[in-house]
Design an enzyme around this catalytic site. Structure first.
Site, PDB file in Angstrom:
ATOM      1  N   SER A  99      -5.561  10.584   0.299  1.00  0.00           N
ATOM      2  CA  SER A  99      -4.185  10.068   0.436  1.00  0.00           C
ATOM      3  C   SER A  99      -3.626  10.245   1.848  1.00  0.00           C
ATOM      4  O   SER A  99      -2.502  10.714   2.037  1.00  0.00           O
ATOM      5  CB  SER A  99      -3.251  10.735  -0.589  1.00  0.00           C
ATOM      6  OG  SER A  99      -3.613  10.367  -1.900  1.00  0.00           O
TER       7      SER A  99
ATOM      8  N   LYS B   1     -10.613  -1.228  -1.841  1.00  0.00           N
ATOM      9  CA  LYS B   1     -10.880  -1.086  -3.279  1.00  0.00           C
ATOM     10  C   LYS B   1     -10.821  -2.465  -3.956  1.00  0.00           C
ATOM     11  O   LYS B   1     -11.149  -3.470  -3.343  1.00  0.00           O
ATOM     12  CB  LYS B   1      -9.927  -0.068  -3.897  1.00  0.00           C
ATOM     13  CG  LYS B   1     -10.002   1.297  -3.195  1.00  0.00           C
ATOM     14  CD  LYS B   1      -9.304   2.399  -3.939  1.00  0.00           C
ATOM     15  CE  LYS B   1      -9.466   3.708  -3.180  1.00  0.00           C
ATOM     16  NZ  LYS B   1      -8.877   4.844  -3.921  1.00  0.00           N
TER      17      LYS B   1
ATOM     18  N   GLY C 298      -5.094   8.849  -4.449  1.00  0.00           N
ATOM     19  CA  GLY C 298      -4.213   7.982  -5.206  1.00  0.00           C
ATOM     20  C   GLY C 298      -3.129   8.702  -5.981  1.00  0.00           C
ATOM     21  O   GLY C 298      -2.404   8.093  -6.760  1.00  0.00           O
TER      22      GLY C 298
ATOM     23  N   GLU D 220     -13.490  13.844   0.358  1.00  0.00           N
ATOM     24  CA  GLU D 220     -12.404  13.390  -0.505  1.00  0.00           C
ATOM     25  C   GLU D 220     -12.069  14.462  -1.534  1.00  0.00           C
ATOM     26  O   GLU D 220     -12.827  14.636  -2.493  1.00  0.00           O
ATOM     27  CB  GLU D 220     -12.808  12.166  -1.321  1.00  0.00           C
ATOM     28  CG  GLU D 220     -13.529  11.042  -0.664  1.00  0.00           C
ATOM     29  CD  GLU D 220     -13.888   9.998  -1.709  1.00  0.00           C
ATOM     30  OE1 GLU D 220     -13.196   8.983  -1.748  1.00  0.00           O
ATOM     31  OE2 GLU D 220     -14.830  10.209  -2.489  1.00  0.00           O
TER      32      GLU D 220
ATOM     33  N   ASN E 293     -10.535   1.412   2.966  1.00  0.00           N
ATOM     34  CA  ASN E 293     -11.179   1.027   1.708  1.00  0.00           C
ATOM     35  C   ASN E 293     -10.168   0.240   0.881  1.00  0.00           C
ATOM     36  O   ASN E 293      -9.252   0.809   0.304  1.00  0.00           O
ATOM     37  CB  ASN E 293     -11.646   2.282   0.966  1.00  0.00           C
ATOM     38  CG  ASN E 293     -12.294   1.958  -0.368  1.00  0.00           C
ATOM     39  OD1 ASN E 293     -12.605   0.806  -0.662  1.00  0.00           O
ATOM     40  ND2 ASN E 293     -12.508   2.979  -1.182  1.00  0.00           N
TER      41      ASN E 293
ATOM     42  N   GLU F 237     -14.744   7.356  -7.159  1.00  0.00           N
ATOM     43  CA  GLU F 237     -14.567   6.394  -8.249  1.00  0.00           C
ATOM     44  C   GLU F 237     -15.915   5.868  -8.740  1.00  0.00           C
ATOM     45  O   GLU F 237     -16.077   5.580  -9.933  1.00  0.00           O
ATOM     46  CB  GLU F 237     -13.652   5.250  -7.789  1.00  0.00           C
ATOM     47  CG  GLU F 237     -12.213   5.720  -7.591  1.00  0.00           C
ATOM     48  CD  GLU F 237     -11.398   4.887  -6.627  1.00  0.00           C
ATOM     49  OE1 GLU F 237     -10.264   5.294  -6.322  1.00  0.00           O
ATOM     50  OE2 GLU F 237     -11.902   3.833  -6.166  1.00  0.00           O
TER      51      GLU F 237
ATOM     52  N   HIS G  11     -18.447   7.173  -3.320  1.00  0.00           N
ATOM     53  CA  HIS G  11     -17.011   7.340  -3.523  1.00  0.00           C
ATOM     54  C   HIS G  11     -16.767   7.958  -4.899  1.00  0.00           C
ATOM     55  O   HIS G  11     -17.479   7.684  -5.860  1.00  0.00           O
ATOM     56  CB  HIS G  11     -16.297   5.992  -3.396  1.00  0.00           C
ATOM     57  CG  HIS G  11     -14.813   6.112  -3.295  1.00  0.00           C
ATOM     58  ND1 HIS G  11     -14.013   6.309  -4.407  1.00  0.00           N
ATOM     59  CD2 HIS G  11     -13.976   6.088  -2.230  1.00  0.00           C
ATOM     60  CE1 HIS G  11     -12.754   6.393  -4.027  1.00  0.00           C
ATOM     61  NE2 HIS G  11     -12.695   6.269  -2.703  1.00  0.00           N
TER      62      HIS G  11
END
Length: 263
Positions: free
Chosen positions: A221, A26, A182, A176, A24, A109, A107
């Site tokens: 991560s 991003k 991150g 996730e 990904n 985010e 996701h």
């Protein structure tokens, strides 16, 4: 004896699930960066691992044109309906027309910053599948939810609305742990395996055959250093990689999961 048989069955089922690694990208890279990354990817050995990369939408066409098989291309998101008056959106129809084979949905985010809820994500998943796209469907808990012992409750609440759409041939689940995305903090292999197993056990209450065949990626991560130990976990079938997918170590992650699942 029963324990040994159960362990053997788990191993056989895991062997039958081809590992899959998603990159990904991003909201990263300019045109030159995309060209350099695709060149690097085209030199990687993906023989024993399915590899999917997700560039930002404005670069998707150029990546489709320049990436070499068997690597496939994914959108990072899509609209909950088709083409029309949806300013700023990309439709599943357009992704498929551009040559994308996959889309990432749910996701953390998107859930956090763009307030996508379970109802909208069901609409997105159903529509994307209807247009022939395969989907990486993301779930996972925040730190306070894990600390409160609610990890499985959160994952179940995100899967329950879409449980009838989860087909191993067309959907991959990406777990996730939001607290590990991150941040440089990674779930231990024991934590990751425990949660992946709990997710698979929940899915078995929906459909046992589906649960044994559907692939569940780890998405917190992942990097070259932790990929080998995470890959050894029987219920981890791959990775959804963020920052490390922009670096040469992405190839090391692919090698790690391919070697672990081939052994």
């Amino acid at each position: 004896l029963l324990s040994l048989l159960s362990t053997a069955n788990t191993h056989v089922e895991a062997m039958a699930r081809k590992p899959i690694v998603g990159g990904n990208w991003k909201c990263n890279l300019d045109k030159a960066g995309v060209t350099a990354l695709v060149t690097s990817l085209n030199g990687m050995d993906c023989t024993d691992c399915e590899v999917v990369v997700a560039p930002v939408a404005v670069h998707l066409g150029s990546v489709v044109d320049s990436i070499k098989a068997p690597i496939e291309v994914s959108g990072q998101n899509c609209n909950f309906k088709g083409n029309g008056a949806f300013t700023g959106e990309v439709s599943a129809d357009q992704l498929a027309d551009m040559g994308a084979k996959w889309v990432i949905l749910g996701h953390s985010e998107r859930r956090e910053y763009f307030k996508e809820d379970n109802e909208m994500l069901r609409q997105k998943l159903e529509y994307a599948l209807s247009k022939g796209l395969k989907v990486i469907f993301c779930i996972g808990e925040k730190l306070e939810e894990r600390n409160g012992g609610k990890t499985l409750d959160v994952c179940k609440s995100q899967l329950e609305p879409v449980k009838d759409l989860l087909k191993p041939e067309t959907v991959v689940i990406a777990y996730e742990p939001v607290w590990a995305i991150g941040t440089g903090v990674t779930a231990t292999p024991e934590q990751a395996q425990e949660t992946h197993k709990q997710i698979r056990d929940y899915l078995a209450t929906v459909n046992a055959d589906m649960a044994s065949k559907i692939r569940i990626q780890y998405g917190g991560s992942a990097n070259a250093a932790n990929a080998p130990t995470l890959s050894a976990c029987p219920d981890i079938d791959g990775f959804l990689v963020g920052g490390a997918s922009l670096k040469p170590e992405f190839g090391d992650i692919i090698k790690a999961i391919a070697a672990a699942k081939k052994a």
